[in-house]
Design a protein around this motif. Structure first.
Motif, mmCIF file in Angstrom:
data_model
loop_
_atom_site.group_PDB
_atom_site.id
_atom_site.type_symbol
_atom_site.label_atom_id
_atom_site.label_comp_id
_atom_site.label_asym_id
_atom_site.label_seq_id
_atom_site.Cartn_x
_atom_site.Cartn_y
_atom_site.Cartn_z
ATOM 1 N N PRO A 22 -8.775 -51.989 61.897
ATOM 2 C CA PRO A 22 -10.214 -51.716 61.828
ATOM 3 C C PRO A 22 -10.581 -50.405 62.502
ATOM 4 N N GLU A 23 -11.603 -49.745 61.945
ATOM 5 C CA GLU A 23 -12.120 -48.534 62.585
ATOM 6 C C GLU A 23 -12.774 -48.869 63.914
ATOM 7 N N SER A 24 -13.334 -50.056 64.000
ATOM 8 C CA SER A 24 -13.904 -50.531 65.266
ATOM 9 C C SER A 24 -13.814 -52.049 65.282
ATOM 10 N N GLY A 25 -13.717 -52.604 66.481
ATOM 11 C CA GLY A 25 -13.626 -54.041 66.609
ATOM 12 C C GLY A 25 -12.191 -54.532 66.543
ATOM 13 N N THR A 26 -12.034 -55.814 66.791
ATOM 14 C CA THR A 26 -10.728 -56.468 66.799
ATOM 15 C C THR A 26 -10.718 -57.571 65.750
ATOM 16 N N PRO A 27 -9.667 -57.671 64.951
ATOM 17 C CA PRO A 27 -9.612 -58.769 63.987
ATOM 18 C C PRO A 27 -9.802 -60.120 64.673
ATOM 19 N N TYR A 28 -10.542 -60.988 64.031
ATOM 20 C CA TYR A 28 -10.788 -62.310 64.586
ATOM 21 C C TYR A 28 -9.461 -63.037 64.820
ATOM 22 N N GLY A 29 -9.292 -63.545 66.022
ATOM 23 C CA GLY A 29 -8.074 -64.250 66.383
ATOM 24 C C GLY A 29 -6.926 -63.347 66.763
ATOM 25 N N GLY A 30 -7.124 -62.019 66.677
ATOM 26 C CA GLY A 30 -6.060 -61.076 66.991
ATOM 27 C C GLY A 30 -6.220 -60.466 68.367
ATOM 28 N N ARG A 31 -5.425 -59.429 68.619
ATOM 29 C CA ARG A 31 -5.460 -58.740 69.902
ATOM 30 C C ARG A 31 -5.938 -57.314 69.708
ATOM 31 N N PRO A 32 -6.650 -56.767 70.673
ATOM 32 C CA PRO A 32 -7.141 -55.387 70.540
ATOM 33 C C PRO A 32 -5.999 -54.421 70.246
ATOM 34 N N PRO A 47 -5.826 -62.908 55.690
ATOM 35 C CA PRO A 47 -6.612 -64.145 55.673
ATOM 36 C C PRO A 47 -5.895 -65.351 56.259
ATOM 37 N N HIS A 48 -4.573 -65.437 56.090
ATOM 38 C CA HIS A 48 -3.879 -66.609 56.628
ATOM 39 C C HIS A 48 -4.051 -66.692 58.139
ATOM 40 N N ALA A 49 -4.061 -65.548 58.814
ATOM 41 C CA ALA A 49 -4.218 -65.533 60.265
ATOM 42 C C ALA A 49 -5.641 -65.905 60.662
ATOM 43 N N THR A 50 -6.622 -65.422 59.889
ATOM 44 C CA THR A 50 -8.004 -65.785 60.159
ATOM 45 C C THR A 50 -8.208 -67.283 60.005
ATOM 46 N N LEU A 51 -7.646 -67.850 58.938
ATOM 47 C CA LEU A 51 -7.792 -69.285 58.716
ATOM 48 C C LEU A 51 -7.180 -70.082 59.858
ATOM 49 N N LYS A 52 -5.980 -69.727 60.267
ATOM 50 C CA LYS A 52 -5.335 -70.465 61.351
ATOM 51 C C LYS A 52 -6.153 -70.398 62.636
ATOM 52 N N ALA A 53 -6.603 -69.198 62.972
ATOM 53 C CA ALA A 53 -7.385 -69.042 64.200
ATOM 54 C C ALA A 53 -8.686 -69.827 64.126
ATOM 55 N N ALA A 54 -9.319 -69.810 62.945
ATOM 56 C CA ALA A 54 -10.584 -70.530 62.781
ATOM 57 C C ALA A 54 -10.374 -72.038 62.912
ATOM 58 N N LEU A 55 -9.307 -72.553 62.289
ATOM 59 C CA LEU A 55 -9.042 -73.988 62.378
ATOM 60 C C LEU A 55 -8.737 -74.396 63.817
ATOM 61 N N ILE A 56 -7.941 -73.608 64.505
ATOM 62 C CA ILE A 56 -7.590 -73.949 65.887
ATOM 63 C C ILE A 56 -8.843 -73.959 66.767
ATOM 64 N N GLU A 57 -9.680 -72.939 66.644
ATOM 65 C CA GLU A 57 -10.895 -72.896 67.470
ATOM 66 C C GLU A 57 -11.828 -74.052 67.114
ATOM 67 N N TRP A 58 -11.971 -74.330 65.820
ATOM 68 C CA TRP A 58 -12.883 -75.397 65.402
ATOM 69 C C TRP A 58 -12.383 -76.760 65.884
ATOM 70 N N ILE A 59 -11.094 -77.018 65.735
ATOM 71 C CA ILE A 59 -10.541 -78.302 66.159
ATOM 72 C C ILE A 59 -10.664 -78.480 67.666
ATOM 73 N N LYS A 60 -10.461 -77.411 68.406
ATOM 74 C CA LYS A 60 -10.469 -77.528 69.871
ATOM 75 C C LYS A 60 -11.864 -77.526 70.475
ATOM 76 N N SER A 61 -12.779 -76.736 69.893
ATOM 77 C CA SER A 61 -14.067 -76.586 70.564
ATOM 78 C C SER A 61 -15.280 -76.730 69.660
ATOM 79 N N GLU A 76 -12.758 -56.655 55.339
ATOM 80 C CA GLU A 76 -11.440 -56.323 54.769
ATOM 81 C C GLU A 76 -10.421 -55.963 55.818
ATOM 82 N N SER A 77 -10.861 -55.746 57.058
ATOM 83 C CA SER A 77 -9.961 -55.462 58.169
ATOM 84 C C SER A 77 -9.846 -56.629 59.142
ATOM 85 N N GLY A 78 -10.486 -57.761 58.789
ATOM 86 C CA GLY A 78 -10.348 -58.960 59.595
ATOM 87 C C GLY A 78 -11.349 -59.125 60.705
#
Length: 458
Positions: free
Chosen positions: A404-414, A421-435, A450-452
């Motif tokens: 990304p030109e700015s920001g950090t992909p969701y569930g990723g590291r700066p 998308p597979h990484a976004t889905l996994k991170a979203a499911l883990i966060e939703w299930i836990k919290s 398009e950059s996550g």
């Protein structure tokens, strides 16, 4: 024998050190009226459950929360292949959704519903190639063929698969269409709802979640099945802490009502492994922007895993019975119980996640589901992902767009690129299930670009 001792604080693990994969079967007898064909009433049946669970080398520390998720597959791809794809992710690790959840401490259960994979198909049901579709009735309702004629209630289950040389006509039918041994669709939504309820009870018994509940995830047609479960069975709702509608179908009658021409008159649908696995399609104009969304080798691996779950279907297809190409069998079923009326009556906290390039289940489905959930539901989130198709669980990213030109992909590291998308889905499911949140929010609408990078939708 010495009594087992609990791990001490110095010996135990706070996070999983690995995962264990296993399969087991849940057995039952078909209740009267559950299936459209009464010849199966009272017959013994079983459904396969594919479990991927976390393990702790030194034992799990006291106070670590037990969590469990039940993942329901869609129309064509059985749970073990869809949710546990054994293919390396370009960034490392596996594409498997179940493994990612298990490594985050979540015990996962992916059943294969009745009529799929290694679950029961019945000798006079889906094991009989003569139960695939025949040629259509004439316009006046008559039939010109000695083996019979068929009708269908949806193009998803096409006519005359018995007459298709690359499917059944050559192998195993040897050039002759056959009359059916079952003359109705195999299942209805409530057939699968019975399976889901049994798996939920099994998951709770095996995983022993701390809150006594599971998170229920439905993909594609599985979204319809879990919606019907939550709408019609309050006792099951009490066992579900959260729901996820992933790439969900939507917009069916509230109850089962015959279409004007009637339901399908055949129970078996077949397809090649490559066609069953082909869910990566997106609008052609979006392909140039979505570089790397098809990770090399993933469609072939999905097809291979589906064929590995086949039994008699592995011996069908192709033009040489001694060298069958193999076919994927799936049940013909009627759809109902998932629409705006049902969405407005759900009470379970809900995450809706969908790829914006999905050409199988329109992305508008996700907005319709979210917008029709009760206004009183304070824990509901919509996530729409750019450069994600119906194969969102298996899609990647390549080239400059991943950084990304700015920001950090969701569930990723700066500073690290988006894995896709597979990484976004996994991170979203883990966060939703836990919290019960996405990106820290318990309510709201988000777009992943398009950059996550995730941001609130306008």
């Amino acid at each position: 024998m010495a009594a087992a001792t609990k791990p001490s604080a110095q010996q135990c693990d706070e996070v999983p050190t690995g995962v264990v994969t296993s399969n087991h079967f849940l057995r039952f007898r078909v209740p009267p009226g559950l299936m459209p064909d009464p010849q199966f009433d009272g017959r013994p049946a079983r459904i396969q459950v594919h479990r991927v669970r976390p393990v702790y080398a030194n034992g799990k520390c006291p106070g670590v929360t037990n969590r469990a998720a039940v993942l329901i597959h869609g129309r064509a791809q059985p749970g073990p292949a869809l949710f546990d794809l054994r293919h390396p992710a370009p960034e490392g690790g596996q594409l498997s959704t179940q493994e990612a959840l298990a490594r985050a401490g979540i015990d996962t259960f992916a059943p294969t519903l009745l009529g799929y994979g290694r679950s029961t198909r019945f000798e006079n049901g889906l094991d009989d190639p003569g139960n695939a579709s025949l040629r259509p009735f004439n316009a006046d309702g008559s039939c010109s063929w000695p083996e019979g004629c068929d009708r269908t209630h949806t193009p998803v289950f096409p006519l005359d698969q018995q007459g298709t040389p690359t499917l059944l006509l050559t192998n195993p039918l040897d050039g002759q269409r056959r009359p059916h041994s079952s003359n109705v669709r195999f299942a209805r939504v409530d057939t699968f709802v019975r399976d889901i309820r049994q798996v939920i009870d099994d998951a709770i018994a095996r995983a022993q979640p701390t809150d006594g509940k599971v998170t229920l995830i439905g993909y594609s047609a599985g979204g319809q099945h879990i919606a019907r479960t939550l709408h019609k069975h309050p006792d099951t709702v009490a066992k579900v802490n959260r729901a996820v509608f992933l790439s969900s179908l939507f917009g069916f009658p509230t109850e089962e009502t015959p279409p004007p021409g009637g339901f399908a008159t055949f129970p078996l649908h077949v397809t090649t492994a490559s066609d069953a696995a082909n869910t990566w399609q997106m609008p052609p104009q979006r392909e140039p922007a979505c570089t790397g969304h098809v990770i090399p080798g993933t469609p072939a691996q999905l097809g291979t895993q589906m064929l590995d779950l086949e039994t008699v279907g592995r011996e069908w297809g192709g033009d040489d019975p001694n060298n069958p190409t193999g076919l994927i069998r799936s049940p013909v079923f009627s759809s109902y119980g998932w629409n705006t009326t049902v969405a407005g009556q759900l009470t379970t906290p809900t995450l809706v996640i969908h790829g914006l390039e999905d050409t199988t289940a329109p992305p508008a489905n996700s907005s319709a589901i979210f917008n029709n959930l009760p206004a009183s539901m304070t824990n509901k989130v919509l996530v729409q992902v750019q450069c994600a198709s119906h194969a969102i669980a298996h899609e990647g990213c390549s080239d400059s767009r991943c950084t990304p030109e700015s920001g950090t992909p969701y569930g990723g590291r700066p500073g690290e690129p988006w894995a896709g998308p597979h990484a976004t889905l996994k991170a979203a499911l883990i966060e939703w299930i836990k919290s019960g949140t996405f990106n820290g929010a318990a309510n709201g609408q988000f777009t992943v670009n398009e950059s996550g990078v995730a941001s609130p939708s306008p």
